[in-house]
Design an enzyme around this catalytic site. Structure first.
Site, PDB file in Angstrom:
ATOM      1  N   ARG A  32       0.642  -1.144  -0.016  1.00 22.76           N
ATOM      2  CA  ARG A  32       0.098  -0.134  -0.060  1.00 22.76           C
ATOM      3  C   ARG A  32       0.972   1.158   0.008  1.00 22.76           C
ATOM      4  O   ARG A  32       0.262   2.364  -0.124  1.00 22.76           O
ATOM      5  CB  ARG A  32      -1.161   0.045   1.268  1.00 22.76           C
ATOM      6  CG  ARG A  32      -1.739  -1.214   1.330  1.00 22.76           C
ATOM      7  CD  ARG A  32      -2.727  -1.185   2.682  1.00 22.76           C
ATOM      8  NE  ARG A  32      -3.659   0.123   2.424  1.00 22.76           N
ATOM      9  CZ  ARG A  32      -4.821   0.104   1.882  1.00 22.76           C
ATOM     10  NH1 ARG A  32      -5.135  -0.833   1.154  1.00 22.76           N
ATOM     11  NH2 ARG A  32      -5.584   1.356   1.916  1.00 22.76           N
ATOM     12  N   TRP A  46       2.349   6.591   1.866  1.00 25.45           N
ATOM     13  CA  TRP A  46       2.769   6.912   0.322  1.00 25.45           C
ATOM     14  C   TRP A  46       2.301   8.287   0.364  1.00 25.45           C
ATOM     15  O   TRP A  46       1.289   8.803   0.440  1.00 25.45           O
ATOM     16  CB  TRP A  46       1.724   5.781  -0.411  1.00 25.45           C
ATOM     17  CG  TRP A  46       1.959   5.941  -1.867  1.00 25.45           C
ATOM     18  CD1 TRP A  46       2.877   5.623  -2.696  1.00 25.45           C
ATOM     19  CD2 TRP A  46       1.203   6.959  -2.896  1.00 25.45           C
ATOM     20  NE1 TRP A  46       3.030   5.997  -3.832  1.00 25.45           N
ATOM     21  CE2 TRP A  46       1.959   7.042  -3.898  1.00 25.45           C
ATOM     22  CE3 TRP A  46       0.102   7.670  -2.539  1.00 25.45           C
ATOM     23  CZ2 TRP A  46       1.311   7.602  -5.242  1.00 25.45           C
ATOM     24  CZ3 TRP A  46      -0.536   8.392  -3.760  1.00 25.45           C
ATOM     25  CH2 TRP A  46       0.090   8.326  -4.890  1.00 25.45           C
ATOM     26  N   GLU A 104      -9.403  -5.138 -27.826  1.00 27.48           N
ATOM     27  CA  GLU A 104      -8.919  -6.123 -26.974  1.00 27.48           C
ATOM     28  C   GLU A 104      -9.734  -7.293 -26.659  1.00 27.48           C
ATOM     29  O   GLU A 104      -9.116  -8.311 -26.506  1.00 27.48           O
ATOM     30  CB  GLU A 104      -9.269  -5.202 -25.292  1.00 27.48           C
ATOM     31  CG  GLU A 104      -9.139  -6.097 -24.220  1.00 27.48           C
ATOM     32  CD  GLU A 104      -7.778  -6.178 -23.941  1.00 27.48           C
ATOM     33  OE1 GLU A 104      -6.920  -6.074 -24.835  1.00 27.48           O
ATOM     34  OE2 GLU A 104      -7.353  -7.027 -22.984  1.00 27.48           O
ATOM     35  N   GLU A 107      -5.092 -14.500 -28.283  1.00 24.18           N
ATOM     36  CA  GLU A 107      -4.030 -15.081 -27.272  1.00 24.18           C
ATOM     37  C   GLU A 107      -4.309 -16.461 -26.873  1.00 24.18           C
ATOM     38  O   GLU A 107      -3.344 -17.223 -26.769  1.00 24.18           O
ATOM     39  CB  GLU A 107      -3.942 -13.982 -26.150  1.00 24.18           C
ATOM     40  CG  GLU A 107      -3.129 -12.797 -26.371  1.00 24.18           C
ATOM     41  CD  GLU A 107      -3.253 -11.896 -25.239  1.00 24.18           C
ATOM     42  OE1 GLU A 107      -2.204 -11.204 -24.708  1.00 24.18           O
ATOM     43  OE2 GLU A 107      -4.479 -11.682 -24.888  1.00 24.18           O
TER      44      GLU A 107
HETATM   45  C1  G6P Z   1       2.846  -8.970 -22.683  1.00 24.84           C
HETATM   46  C2  G6P Z   1       1.666  -9.467 -22.073  1.00 24.84           C
HETATM   47  C3  G6P Z   1       0.463  -8.731 -22.334  1.00 24.84           C
HETATM   48  C4  G6P Z   1       0.746  -7.298 -21.822  1.00 24.84           C
HETATM   49  C5  G6P Z   1       1.931  -6.783 -22.738  1.00 24.84           C
HETATM   50  C6  G6P Z   1       2.171  -5.236 -21.923  1.00 24.84           C
HETATM   51  O1  G6P Z   1       2.729  -9.190 -24.134  1.00 24.84           O
HETATM   52  O2  G6P Z   1       1.411 -10.992 -22.495  1.00 24.84           O
HETATM   53  O3  G6P Z   1      -0.685  -9.399 -21.616  1.00 24.84           O
HETATM   54  O4  G6P Z   1      -0.506  -6.613 -22.120  1.00 24.84           O
HETATM   55  O5  G6P Z   1       3.130  -7.491 -22.466  1.00 24.84           O
HETATM   56  O6  G6P Z   1       2.529  -5.483 -20.660  1.00 24.84           O
HETATM   57  P1  G6P Z   1       2.718  -4.347 -19.569  1.00 24.84           P
HETATM   58  O7  G6P Z   1       3.078  -5.355 -18.451  1.00 24.84           O
HETATM   59  O8  G6P Z   1       3.721  -3.442 -19.804  1.00 24.84           O
HETATM   60  O9  G6P Z   1       1.205  -4.066 -19.308  1.00 24.84           O
END
Ligand code: G6P
Length: 611
Positions: A27, A75, A484, A491
């Protein structure tokens, strides 16, 4: 975001409080502190800048001893992360206080107290509460009543823990807008921001409600009062989640578990960031207000799913905050000759905070003339967080499934908070902001309602398992949601899927549409609905099978080859978050039917730390 722990016990509480702080470090961890009352009604305090380990070192050289205490990991929002600004804050030698949240009206309270001769040792908003309690105590001689009087004067969001030297066996807690639970022990009682902090001493908890005040006293006595001061009883619940993040629990896959965690993690991402007057700009960090007010445009850079979140944010930032916004994938951005207009804020989005291209983009941007950098990220302490000027942490918790789900919806939640913060600083449409804030408050509930549609979504998945291609359509801020949805399907089920803004259909992809090409459309009840309906007719006329996710109030004719699923009504602004869920579930069920490795799909990695 800060973490609070408190205890009234027969034994010495130092180690209980310290262990609690370690468990709450997620946190925030820029400074920590503890105050303990000894057997002779004397208050002792230790504080240290840095992580909880730094406080532990101090306590090793100078231990605190006593059965009553409060502790905090911070924080920073008001004042830099120094020892002086670390909690607990005191008023004189009698009152000590820990606080999570933001007191919005602290400046006027501070002025009032200063005029009465109170002096301030820190730059925090919290210190005013310590002095107010001390002042009230002079007339009431009762800590509970004093705090109740003080709460009536506070605006903002808080969870508080308070002790007073004259009541050496008492800890008072209060919550409004930030979480606080009571741990029920045997002849001892505890307080914490999260049950996790207390699992070493109890598995029985009382979840305080908004406005509740609690008195913990000797012998494990727990008395709770609601916002009106009425004594109330709240149920004691046994904590049954175990070590949540690293196990699938009752779920078949991490991905499914993480999809179902979304109501909880969205709520956690909102926590402490909304006050009586909308979004708390200071919850973005000490410099946020000044940086946001100087921003004339935004550049967002990210990869994969995070990039899609950025694309949604572009619609929001331009529509609700009136600020020009560009979004780009990091691997392109970093090699481009970028023109940076004066007053541009650089924003990165990343679940892991370690994606090589995104990190390189940040370093590239730091060499250019940006106003500053903000990272919206899910992993505290990651490289992106360490290297950015401002950070906004999403609270998705560890995400194990490679296909990102809860990280995406919490990013969207954080991006809407960011949009509202900019809109507020720039004085844009306050009524519209208030409506969206209301929508955000009920968002976790709407998400739960969509999750209950899972059996119907599973039933749709059979129509995809034998297909080789799929087309996703959306308009406006739902085009990135279509993207998405297509990404999720490819995927984990390895079905080729593409997404188009629905208006582009006629410019090419319509040629692909036949009975073998299922078309999935996201149709909330927004201003583009009528146009979208025409696009759907174009698909139907070519014999394409349509799967439409639509608002419960949308009138779309039922027809052969059209499968409809109704979603609960939600403010248009927030619909992209809600409409993500059925697409996640659909991909999941298709992948299960196809027998692919859902959590670790071929050729992919969770965190891509190479270029
Ligand atoms: C990889 C993962 C994705 C993700 C992307 C960016 O390709 O498989 O699920 O969206 O990296 O990763 P980040 O950690 O920068 O969001």
């Amino acid at each position: 975001m800060c973490g609070i722990v408190g205890a009234v016990a027969q034994r010495n509480v130092q180690e209980i409080l310290l262990e609690g702080l370690k468990r709450l470090e997620y946190r925030g961890y820029d400074s920590a502190g503890m105050a303990v009352l000894d057997g002779r009604s004397r208050l002792h305090r230790q504080r240290a800048a840095g992580k909880v380990a730094a406080l532990a070192d101090c306590l090793e050289s100078v231990p605190l001893a006593g059965g009553t205490g409060i502790a905090h990991t911070r924080w920073a929002t008001h004042g830099r992360p120094t020892e002086r600004n670390a909690h607990p804050h005191q008023s004189g030698e009698d009152v000590a206080i820990v606080h999570n949240g933001i007191i919005e009206n602290y400046e006027s309270l501070k002025q009032e107290l200063a005029e009465q001769g109170y002096t301030f040792a820190s730059e925090t908003d919290t210190e005013v509460v310590a002095h107010l309690v001390a002042r009230e105590y002079e007339s009431t001689q009762d800590l509970l009543t004093s705090l109740q009087h003080v709460l009536a004067r506070l605006h903002g969001a808080y969870a508080l823990g308070v002790v007073h030297a004259s009541e050496p066996k008492v800890v008072i807690g209060a919550r409004k807008g930030s979480p606080l639970v009571v741990g029920v022990g045997i002849e001892e009682a505890f307080l914490a921001s999260d049950p996790l902090a207390l699992l070493q001493v109890t598995d029985r908890f009382i979840y305080l409600r908004e406005g509740d005040v609690v008195r913990l006293s000797e012998g494990g006595r727990i008395e709770i009062f609601d916002a009106q001061g009425q004594a109330v009883s709240r149920p004691v619940q046994t904590y049954e989640h175990g070590d949540g993040a690293s196990s699938k629990g009752d779920y078949r896959h991490f991905m499914l578990k993480e999809i179902h965690e979304q109501p909880k993690v969205i709520e956690a991402t909102l926590e402490g960031r909304i006050g009586d007057n909308g979004v708390l700009v200071k919850s973005f960090g000490i410099e946020a207000e000044s940086l946001f007010s100087r921003a004339k445009q935004i550049h967002i850079v990210a990869c994969g799913t995070s990039y899609h979140a950025g694309m949604v944010a572009r619609y929001w930032l331009e529509r609700y905050a009136g600020i020009p916004t560009q979004v780009e994938v990091a691997s392109e951005y970093r090699y481009r000759r970028v023109v940076v207009p004066e007053g541009t804020l650089f924003v990165t989005l990343s679940q892991s905070g370690e994606t090589a291209d995104t990190l390189a983009a940040l370093r590239f941007a730091q060499e250019r003339d940006y106003l500053g950098s903000l990272a919206i990220c899910n992993v505290p302490g990651s490289s992106l967080v360490r290297e950015s000027d401002l950070t906004l942490m999403t609270q998705a918790g560890p995400e194990i499934g490679v296909a990102s789900t809860k990280a995406f919806t919490t990013q969207l939640t954080a991006l809407m908070l960011f949009t509202l913060a900019l809109a507020k600083v720039r004085g844009q449409e306050p009524e519209r902001q208030a409506q969206i804030v209301e929508g955000l408050r009920s968002l976790p509930e709407r998400v739960k309602e969509v999750l209950r549609l899972d059996p119907q979504i599973e039933a749709l998945s059979a129509a995809f398992a034998e297909k080789h291609h799929a087309l996703f359509l959306g308009r406006g801020s739902h085009f990135p949601i279509a993207l998405e949805g297509a990404l999720k399907l490819k995927e984990i089920s390895y079905i080729h899927a593409e997404a188009y803004p629905a208006g582009e259909l006629k410019h090419g992809p319509l040629a692909l549409v036949d009975s073998e090409m299922p078309v999935i459309s996201v149709a909330p009840n927004d201003e583009l609905l009528d146009k979208l309906k025409s696009n759907l007719q174009e698909v139907r006329a070519r014999g394409g099978e349509l799967f439409v996710f639509a608002d419960e109030n949308v009138a779309i004719e039922r027809a052969e080859g059209v499968h409809m699923l109704r979603l609960p009504h939600i403010d248009d602004a927030l619909a992209p978050i809600l409409y993500t869920l059925p697409l996640q579930l659909l991909s999941y069920h298709v992948a299960v039917l196809k027998g692919t490795d859902v959590d670790q799909p071929r050729n992919l990695a969770k965190s891509v730390t190479v270029e």
